[in-house]
Design an enzyme around this catalytic site. Structure first.
Site, PDB file in Angstrom:
ATOM      1  N   GLN A 118      -4.948  22.827  11.693  1.00 22.90           N
ATOM      2  CA  GLN A 118      -4.846  24.280  11.856  1.00 22.90           C
ATOM      3  C   GLN A 118      -4.725  24.945  10.491  1.00 22.90           C
ATOM      4  O   GLN A 118      -3.660  24.859   9.865  1.00 22.90           O
ATOM      5  CB  GLN A 118      -3.603  24.569  12.709  1.00 22.90           C
ATOM      6  CG  GLN A 118      -3.399  26.001  13.066  1.00 22.90           C
ATOM      7  CD  GLN A 118      -1.961  26.224  13.510  1.00 22.90           C
ATOM      8  OE1 GLN A 118      -1.028  26.151  12.711  1.00 22.90           O
ATOM      9  NE2 GLN A 118      -1.749  26.467  14.772  1.00 22.90           N
ATOM     10  N   SER A 121      -1.964  29.016   7.245  1.00 23.07           N
ATOM     11  CA  SER A 121      -1.124  29.415   6.110  1.00 23.07           C
ATOM     12  C   SER A 121      -1.864  29.282   4.783  1.00 23.07           C
ATOM     13  O   SER A 121      -2.690  28.389   4.601  1.00 23.07           O
ATOM     14  CB  SER A 121       0.133  28.540   6.039  1.00 23.07           C
ATOM     15  OG  SER A 121       0.828  28.581   7.252  1.00 23.07           O
ATOM     16  N   GLU A 236       2.051  26.896  20.223  1.00 20.76           N
ATOM     17  CA  GLU A 236       2.668  25.943  19.281  1.00 20.76           C
ATOM     18  C   GLU A 236       4.195  25.983  19.370  1.00 20.76           C
ATOM     19  O   GLU A 236       4.873  25.060  18.932  1.00 20.76           O
ATOM     20  CB  GLU A 236       2.205  26.308  17.860  1.00 20.76           C
ATOM     21  CG  GLU A 236       2.591  25.313  16.800  1.00 20.76           C
ATOM     22  CD  GLU A 236       2.091  25.725  15.411  1.00 20.76           C
ATOM     23  OE1 GLU A 236       1.434  26.776  15.290  1.00 20.76           O
ATOM     24  OE2 GLU A 236       2.384  24.990  14.456  1.00 20.76           O
ATOM     25  N   SER A 364       8.983  30.761  10.802  1.00 15.56           N
ATOM     26  CA  SER A 364      10.385  30.444  10.470  1.00 15.56           C
ATOM     27  C   SER A 364      11.359  31.051  11.495  1.00 15.56           C
ATOM     28  O   SER A 364      10.996  31.936  12.270  1.00 15.56           O
ATOM     29  CB  SER A 364      10.720  30.963   9.064  1.00 15.56           C
ATOM     30  OG  SER A 364      10.858  32.367   9.111  1.00 15.56           O
TER      31      SER A 364
HETATM   32  C1  LIG Z   1       6.210  20.548   8.341  1.00 18.18           C
HETATM   33  C2  LIG Z   1       5.340  21.765   8.268  1.00 18.18           C
HETATM   34  C3  LIG Z   1       4.084  21.730   8.847  1.00 18.18           C
HETATM   35  C4  LIG Z   1       3.253  22.854   8.751  1.00 18.18           C
HETATM   36  N1  LIG Z   1       1.998  22.781   9.302  1.00 18.18           N
HETATM   37  C5  LIG Z   1       1.154  23.845   9.195  1.00 18.18           C
HETATM   38  C6  LIG Z   1      -0.184  23.762   9.694  1.00 18.18           C
HETATM   39  O1  LIG Z   1      -0.617  22.737  10.238  1.00 18.18           O
HETATM   40  N2  LIG Z   1      -0.995  24.839   9.536  1.00 18.18           N
HETATM   41  C7  LIG Z   1      -0.566  25.991   8.945  1.00 18.18           C
HETATM   42  O2  LIG Z   1      -1.346  26.939   8.877  1.00 18.18           O
HETATM   43  N3  LIG Z   1       0.699  26.104   8.444  1.00 18.18           N
HETATM   44  C8  LIG Z   1       1.565  25.056   8.554  1.00 18.18           C
HETATM   45  N4  LIG Z   1       2.847  25.151   8.052  1.00 18.18           N
HETATM   46  C9  LIG Z   1       3.237  26.348   7.328  1.00 18.18           C
HETATM   47  C10 LIG Z   1       4.252  27.238   8.053  1.00 18.18           C
HETATM   48  O3  LIG Z   1       3.632  27.955   9.093  1.00 18.18           O
HETATM   49  C11 LIG Z   1       4.863  28.164   7.002  1.00 18.18           C
HETATM   50  O4  LIG Z   1       5.583  27.347   6.104  1.00 18.18           O
HETATM   51  C12 LIG Z   1       5.783  29.199   7.615  1.00 18.18           C
HETATM   52  O5  LIG Z   1       5.050  30.129   8.372  1.00 18.18           O
HETATM   53  C13 LIG Z   1       6.593  29.953   6.527  1.00 18.18           C
HETATM   54  O6  LIG Z   1       5.752  30.442   5.542  1.00 18.18           O
HETATM   55  P1  LIG Z   1       6.034  30.157   3.992  1.00 18.18           P
HETATM   56  O7  LIG Z   1       6.241  28.699   3.833  1.00 18.18           O
HETATM   57  O8  LIG Z   1       4.948  30.796   3.217  1.00 18.18           O
HETATM   58  O9  LIG Z   1       7.425  30.848   3.688  1.00 18.18           O
HETATM   59  P2  LIG Z   1       7.656  32.378   3.352  1.00 18.18           P
HETATM   60  O10 LIG Z   1       6.845  33.217   4.282  1.00 18.18           O
HETATM   61  O11 LIG Z   1       7.473  32.596   1.894  1.00 18.18           O
HETATM   62  O12 LIG Z   1       9.175  32.561   3.733  1.00 18.18           O
HETATM   63  C14 LIG Z   1      10.240  32.181   2.858  1.00 18.18           C
HETATM   64  C15 LIG Z   1      11.555  32.573   3.493  1.00 18.18           C
HETATM   65  O13 LIG Z   1      11.612  34.010   3.656  1.00 18.18           O
HETATM   66  C16 LIG Z   1      11.905  34.338   5.004  1.00 18.18           C
HETATM   67  N5  LIG Z   1      11.165  35.537   5.387  1.00 18.18           N
HETATM   68  C17 LIG Z   1       9.873  35.827   5.093  1.00 18.18           C
HETATM   69  N6  LIG Z   1       9.519  36.993   5.654  1.00 18.18           N
HETATM   70  C18 LIG Z   1      10.601  37.459   6.323  1.00 18.18           C
HETATM   71  C19 LIG Z   1      10.865  38.613   7.118  1.00 18.18           C
HETATM   72  N7  LIG Z   1       9.926  39.533   7.349  1.00 18.18           N
HETATM   73  N8  LIG Z   1      12.099  38.753   7.663  1.00 18.18           N
HETATM   74  C20 LIG Z   1      13.068  37.812   7.448  1.00 18.18           C
HETATM   75  N9  LIG Z   1      12.880  36.698   6.701  1.00 18.18           N
HETATM   76  C21 LIG Z   1      11.662  36.519   6.151  1.00 18.18           C
HETATM   77  C22 LIG Z   1      11.430  33.158   5.813  1.00 18.18           C
HETATM   78  O14 LIG Z   1      12.138  33.052   7.035  1.00 18.18           O
HETATM   79  C23 LIG Z   1      11.739  31.988   4.894  1.00 18.18           C
HETATM   80  O15 LIG Z   1      13.085  31.604   5.040  1.00 18.18           O
HETATM   81  C24 LIG Z   1       3.707  24.039   8.115  1.00 18.18           C
HETATM   82  C25 LIG Z   1       4.994  24.071   7.551  1.00 18.18           C
HETATM   83  C26 LIG Z   1       5.795  22.943   7.614  1.00 18.18           C
HETATM   84  C27 LIG Z   1       7.152  23.022   6.993  1.00 18.18           C
END
Ligand SMILES: Cc1cc2nc3c(=O)[nH]c(=O)nc-3n(C[C@H](O)[C@H](O)[C@H](O)COP(=O)(O)OP(=O)(O)OC[C@H]3O[C@@H](n4cnc5c(N)ncnc54)[C@H](O)[C@@H]3O)c2cc1C
Length: 381
Positions: A118, A121, A236, A364
């Site tokens: 998928q 991100s 999901e 998250s």
């Molecule tokens: C094990 C694992 C598997 C994954 N697999 C996939 C996959 O197969 N395909 C895919 O597309 N993605 C995948 N992901 C990515 C996942 O969807 C993202 O990591 C997640 O959506 C968070 O985005 P980010 O890592 O960019 O964190 P950020 O968006 O940068 O967030 C950082 C922190 O800020 C907080 N935050 C951000 N915005 C807000 C808000 N508006 N209000 C309050 N708090 C906020 C978040 O809660 C978090 O604590 C995977 C992640 C992991 C850990």
């Protein structure tokens, strides 16, 4: 609402239980976990246990969603390898895909012959997915895709990706996002695995360097990418849709076995395990209710699935936290369960670290709380 099994469901359950006992497989030496799970997926499919709630014309069995809960419960009770995670991957085809796309992609997804990843991100688009900048430029006969994805689970092993890319104006947020099927073997696709704290490289970076795809690889119309993504992530977030209910059931059974006599002789251990059992059963009943409602109303999941995601995360993290606390140094000596690669770290420790990611992947914890506040409860932004 009556949650007991109907006669047909009870019959299905006992047939499945017997089949599982006779057919569970164990990993080959050095077989990567993702590949082992794919092999298990094929075995389950050959037995007729995958795609239970998917239409029969595309390789499923056309049963109600409740059957997926029973599959998860029985796999968990036996401690067999996890139920396949396909529940969310191809659902978009049922609503947005063409008949040709459904016939082409769904049978391979259900049988496990095609492994999907998928690609949502990006480095600057995680929680804020609408900020995605991967572009798909029209070429006349199709699209040329350029950009980068990150954290893509199992991209290293995948045959196909469901990819979000911008077909509209840069910075157009939710508008102008489209969804595509991209073969991972296409020219210009490259994958770089990322080593995680678990010691495994489940997820990867994916690079798209002028990747050409024909128009028939677009899912839905141009601009349908956002609702497609939202429906996909809603699935999901369901513990039966991603097979995690089975994983938790198996882990709980295994923990009880490892605790052995302490379960009877140590009141604190008994209390902790009872607490975990309650959390697991609440999740299981909640999922069953959710899927029964889905059957009755004939709907697809929406923002309410953020509640499920929080419950699923709670069970995952409480279970693995407790396991590490209760097993202590013993976890370092614990053998991997079927489907786990032997490793110099214990399987439990690895699973504990992975459980920490439960409050990040699929959106998250903070994002789920925001969705519940605004889109379920209707509170102001
Ligand atoms: C094990 C694992 C598997 C994954 N697999 C996939 C996959 O197969 N395909 C895919 O597309 N993605 C995948 N992901 C990515 C996942 O969807 C993202 O990591 C997640 O959506 C968070 O985005 P980010 O890592 O960019 O964190 P950020 O968006 O940068 O967030 C950082 C922190 O800020 C907080 N935050 C951000 N915005 C807000 C808000 N508006 N209000 C309050 N708090 C906020 C978040 O809660 C978090 O604590 C995977 C992640 C992991 C850990």
């Amino acid at each position: 609402m009556d949650f007991s099994d109907s006669d047909e469901l009870a019959q299905f359950r006992s047939g499945l239980r017997k089949w599982l006992r006779d057919n569970v497989i164990t990993p080959e030496p050095d077989e990567p976990h993702a590949q082992f799970l794919q092999r298990w997926h094929r075995v389950l499919y050959a037995g007729g246990w995958v795609g239970l709630s998917w239409p029969a014309e595309y390789g499923g069995r056309g049963l109600s969603n409740t059957y997926d809960v029973v599959l998860n419960e029985e796999i968990g009770a036996l401690g067999a390898p996890d139920a396949p995670r396909i529940g969310y991957m191809g659902r978009a085809f049922l609503q947005w895909g063409t008949e040709e796309q459904r016939r082409r992609y769904l049978p391979g997804l259900l049988s496990g012959d095609d492994f999907w990843c998928q690609g949502f991100s990006e480095p600057d688009a995680g929680s804020d997915l609408a900020n995605l900048s991967t572009r798909a430029e029209p070429t006349g006969s199709g699209y040329r895709i350029s950009g980068q994805k990150v954290w893509t689970s199992y991209a290293e092993y995948a045959d196909l990706a469901i990819l979000l890319a911008r077909t509209g104006e840069p910075g157009g947020r939710h508008k102008g996002v489209s969804a595509f099927v991209v073969p991972m073997s296409a020219d210009g696709v490259s994958v770089r695995p990322i080593m995680a704290a678990t010691g495994e490289s489940e997820f990867c970076e994916m690079f798209f360097d002028d990747v050409e795809v024909p128009e028939e690889n677009r899912i839905g119309a141009e601009g349908d990418g956002w609702p497609i993504a939202m429906m996909t992530v809603a699935y999901e977030r369901g513990a039966a849709d991603v097979g995690y209910l089975s994983k938790f059931g198996a882990a709980l059974g295994e923990l009880r076995t490892l605790l052995g006599d302490r379960l009877h002789s140590d009141a604190a251990v008994r209390r902790t395990v009872a607490d975990l059992e309650v959390r697991y059963r609440v999740l299981s009943q909640h999922v069953r209710r959710r899927l029964t409602e889905r059957d009755l109303a004939d709907t697809v999941p929406g923002p309410e699935m953020s509640v499920d995601k929080l419950l699923m995360t709670d069970v995952d993290q409480a279970l693995h936290r407790a396991a590490v606390d209760l097993l202590g140094a013993d976890v370092l000596l614990t053998p991997a369960r079927p489907g786990e690669e032997p490793d110099d770290r214990s399987a439990w420790l690895r699973r504990y670290v992975y459980a920490r990611a439960a409050s990040i992947y699929g959106g998250s914890e903070q994002i789920q709380l925001g969705i519940i506040a605004q889109r379920v409860l209707g509170l102001p932004r």
